[in-house]
Design an enzyme around this catalytic site. Structure first.
Site, short mmCIF file in Angstrom:
data_model
loop_
_atom_site.label_atom_id
_atom_site.label_comp_id
_atom_site.label_asym_id
_atom_site.label_seq_id
_atom_site.Cartn_x
_atom_site.Cartn_y
_atom_site.Cartn_z
N VAL A 12 0.42 -1.09 0.20
CA VAL A 12 0.04 0.29 0.15
C VAL A 12 0.79 1.31 0.16
CG1 VAL A 12 -1.44 1.60 1.45
CG2 VAL A 12 -1.52 -1.43 0.87
N LYS A 193 -14.53 1.47 4.93
CA LYS A 193 -13.40 0.61 4.35
C LYS A 193 -13.92 -1.14 5.51
CE LYS A 193 -10.15 -1.84 3.68
NZ LYS A 193 -9.23 -1.86 2.63
N CYS A 249 -5.57 -9.29 4.24
CA CYS A 249 -6.86 -8.20 4.91
C CYS A 249 -8.22 -8.44 4.88
CB CYS A 249 -7.09 -7.09 3.43
SG CYS A 249 -5.81 -6.71 2.63
C1 UGA Z 1 -9.04 -7.19 -0.56
C2 UGA Z 1 -10.15 -6.46 -1.56
O1 UGA Z 1 -10.46 -6.88 -2.36
C3 UGA Z 1 -9.42 -4.72 -1.56
O2 UGA Z 1 -10.44 -3.92 -2.12
C4 UGA Z 1 -8.93 -3.56 -0.99
O3 UGA Z 1 -8.26 -3.26 -0.93
C5 UGA Z 1 -7.94 -5.15 0.16
O4 UGA Z 1 -8.46 -6.24 0.11
C6 UGA Z 1 -7.57 -4.60 1.59
O5 UGA Z 1 -7.91 -4.27 2.38
O6 UGA Z 1 -6.38 -4.32 1.59
P1 UGA Z 1 -6.72 -8.28 -1.51
O7 UGA Z 1 -6.79 -8.73 -0.31
O8 UGA Z 1 -5.68 -8.63 -2.59
O9 UGA Z 1 -8.11 -7.42 -1.69
O10 UGA Z 1 -7.69 -10.42 -1.77
P2 UGA Z 1 -9.28 -9.85 -3.30
O11 UGA Z 1 -9.32 -9.95 -4.33
O12 UGA Z 1 -10.24 -9.45 -2.52
O13 UGA Z 1 -9.42 -11.21 -3.22
C7 UGA Z 1 -9.45 -12.32 -1.69
C8 UGA Z 1 -9.46 -13.81 -1.11
O14 UGA Z 1 -10.75 -13.95 -1.97
C9 UGA Z 1 -8.71 -14.46 -1.82
O15 UGA Z 1 -8.44 -15.67 -1.23
C10 UGA Z 1 -9.69 -14.94 -3.33
O16 UGA Z 1 -8.88 -16.28 -3.87
C11 UGA Z 1 -10.91 -15.17 -2.98
N1 UGA Z 1 -11.89 -15.06 -4.02
C12 UGA Z 1 -11.72 -13.47 -4.29
C13 UGA Z 1 -12.77 -15.58 -4.10
O17 UGA Z 1 -12.08 -16.89 -3.98
N2 UGA Z 1 -13.63 -15.75 -4.98
C14 UGA Z 1 -13.80 -14.68 -5.82
O18 UGA Z 1 -14.47 -14.69 -6.75
C15 UGA Z 1 -13.25 -13.91 -5.34
#
Ligand code: UGA
Length: 421
Positions: A12, A193, A249
């Site tokens: 970040v 958030k 996160c």
């Molecule tokens: C998440 C949020 O999406 C961001 O908007 C936020 O800024 C960030 O946290 C944060 O607070 O810093 P991130 O941790 O990078 O982002 O990960 P995501 O892309 O949200 O994925 C989270 C989890 O959900 C992963 O394990 C991913 O594989 C899973 N996921 C996501 C699924 O199992 N299915 C989906 O359809 C989407």
């Protein structure tokens, strides 16, 4: 052009620093880890964020970006961004130690605004503003790992909480992005958030439970989620079932929101239930793997494909793949794992890590896809089938084509599909 200080060079902080420099601001980034400072000052970026390394190098070359271990270098800057971690403490509440350290080291100038990007519980920014005696703006980030630069440049919204004129001054920093700005008070920004991340977690637990229901009832999760996604009120995102949600996160923010609720006398039952369903999802995936292995796991070799918490990162923190691996190892399974994003080190938790998918498949009774790397679809599955001991692939992410796998002599078990396909 504004004089900006950024405390913290994680994904970040570094993205914020490099992108603000890219927008023409003069940015000093303070980071406690001297070796990171040295690397970054040479233009070396260890994070695998697309476009970040060239942006850092451009900023350095233009003299608009510099890195230092000295927090004093942020003294008197017009804006100081706090971009430090707020991990979950033992009770689930956010640990604000790193934010407190930034505050303790801060020597504001007459025009300094403290901008809090770190995810902090409701009430934190108001408290900081009172004790620090300077304007504080809550500006939570919504950057996804693996898409951080893109998300900075094309945000769905910019969230700013605080008082004028500080909020307007921070909004001006981002003016060139042309994104919608939500201007509100501290508490609403802080809660906004958490509410967003926790909603994503809720959505995922729901879809994972639906996938399990599909397995029991003979319904097909792809048809169910497609039906849902075409409803504009629901939308197409975050509807892919998986081994559970993870990363640095979603789990910590969901737990922190439950803790905030408890402290405020609001029992967020729906979130507690989503967290519990996520734990059970790991167990469910293990049960499917056990079933695929013929009923027992003790001494059984399993080949894992994907170890990171999601595709497109190197990040193993709070990875659902490793949560599943830990349960498999506890049941006596012998684990070998391949992940295109992870190199170096022989072990990832209980998993013997290999750099070649063929080595992950060698002698394995069951092959399991745990992270949604698209390249898994393009692996030579005939070759993997030839070296594996069994003929079953459990695809927890739905990235493989079952018909193509059949052609390679493999059976594909997917979440949300009746057993066998
Ligand atoms: C998440 C949020 O999406 C961001 O908007 C936020 O800024 C960030 O946290 C944060 O607070 O810093 P991130 O941790 O990078 O982002 O990960 P995501 O892309 O949200 O994925 C989270 C989890 O959900 C992963 O394990 C991913 O594989 C899973 N996921 C996501 C699924 O199992 N299915 C989906 O359809 C989407």
């Amino acid at each position: 052009m504004a004089a900006v200080g950024v405390a913290g060079a994680g994904y970040v902080g570094l993205t914020t620093a490099a992108c603000l420099a890219g927008l023409g601001h003069d940015v000093t980034c303070a980071e406690v880890d001297q070796s990171k400072v040295d690397q970054l000052s040479r233009g070396e970026v260890a994070l695998g964020e697309p476009d970040l390394a060239p942006l850092v190098r451009d900023g350095l070359a233009a003299g608009r970006l510099r890195f230092t271990p000295d927090p004093g270098a942020l003294d008197g800057r017009e804006f100081v961004f706090a971009c430090v971690p707020t991990p979950a403490g033992p009770d689930g509440a956010a640990d604000l130690g790193a934010v407190e350290a930034v505050l303790a080291a801060l020597h504001p100038g007459p025009h300094t605004v403290l901008v809090v990007k770190s995810t902090v519980p409701v009430g934190t920014c108001a408290r900081i503003a009172e004790t620090a005696g300077i304007p504080v703006v809550s500006n939570p980030e919504f950057l996804r790992e693996g898409h951080a630069v893109h998300d900075f440049r094309h945000p769905d919204r910019i969230l700013l909480g605080g008082e004028e004129p500080a909020v307007a001054r921070v909004a001006a920093l981002y003016a060139d992005l042309g994104a919608p700005v939500v201007r509100t008070d501290h508490a609403s920004a802080e809660l906004g958030k958490y509410a967003s991340n926790a909603f994503l977690a809720l959505k995922l637990s729901y879809v994972n439970l639906l996938a399990r229901l599909c397995e029991r009832t003979g319904a097909d999760i792809d048809a169910v989620t497609r039906t849902m996604s075409l409803d504009e009120r629901i939308g197409p995102h975050f509807l892919h079932p998986g081994p559970g949600w993870g990363g640095s996160c979603l789990p910590k923010d969901t737990s922190a929101l439950v803790a905030t609720g408890a402290a405020a006398g609001v029992d967020l039952t729906i979130l507690r239930s989503a967290i519990e369903a996520n734990d059970r999802q790991h167990d469910h995936v293990v049960a499917r793997i056990r079933q695929a292995a013929g009923g027992r796991l003790d001494g059984v070799r399993i080949g894992l494909f994907g170890l990171t918490f999601k595709a497109g990162t190197h990040d193993l923190r709070d990875s659902p793949a490793l949560a599943v691996a830990a349960r498999l190892a506890a049941a006596g399974a012998v684990l070998t794992g391949y992940d295109p994003g992870v190199t170096g080190g022989d072990q990832a938790g209980p998993v013997q890590r290999v750099d070649d998918p063929v080595l992950a498949a060698k002698g394995a009774r069951v092959l399991v896809v745990l992270t949604e790397w698209p390249e898994f679809g393009g692996l030579d599955w005939s070759q993997l089938a030839a070296v594996a001991e069994g003929d079953v692939v459990v695809d927890t992410r739905g990235v493989l084509d079952p018909a193509a796998l059949r052609g390679s002599g493999l059976r594909c078990l997917r979440l949300g599909h009746p057993a066998g396909e």
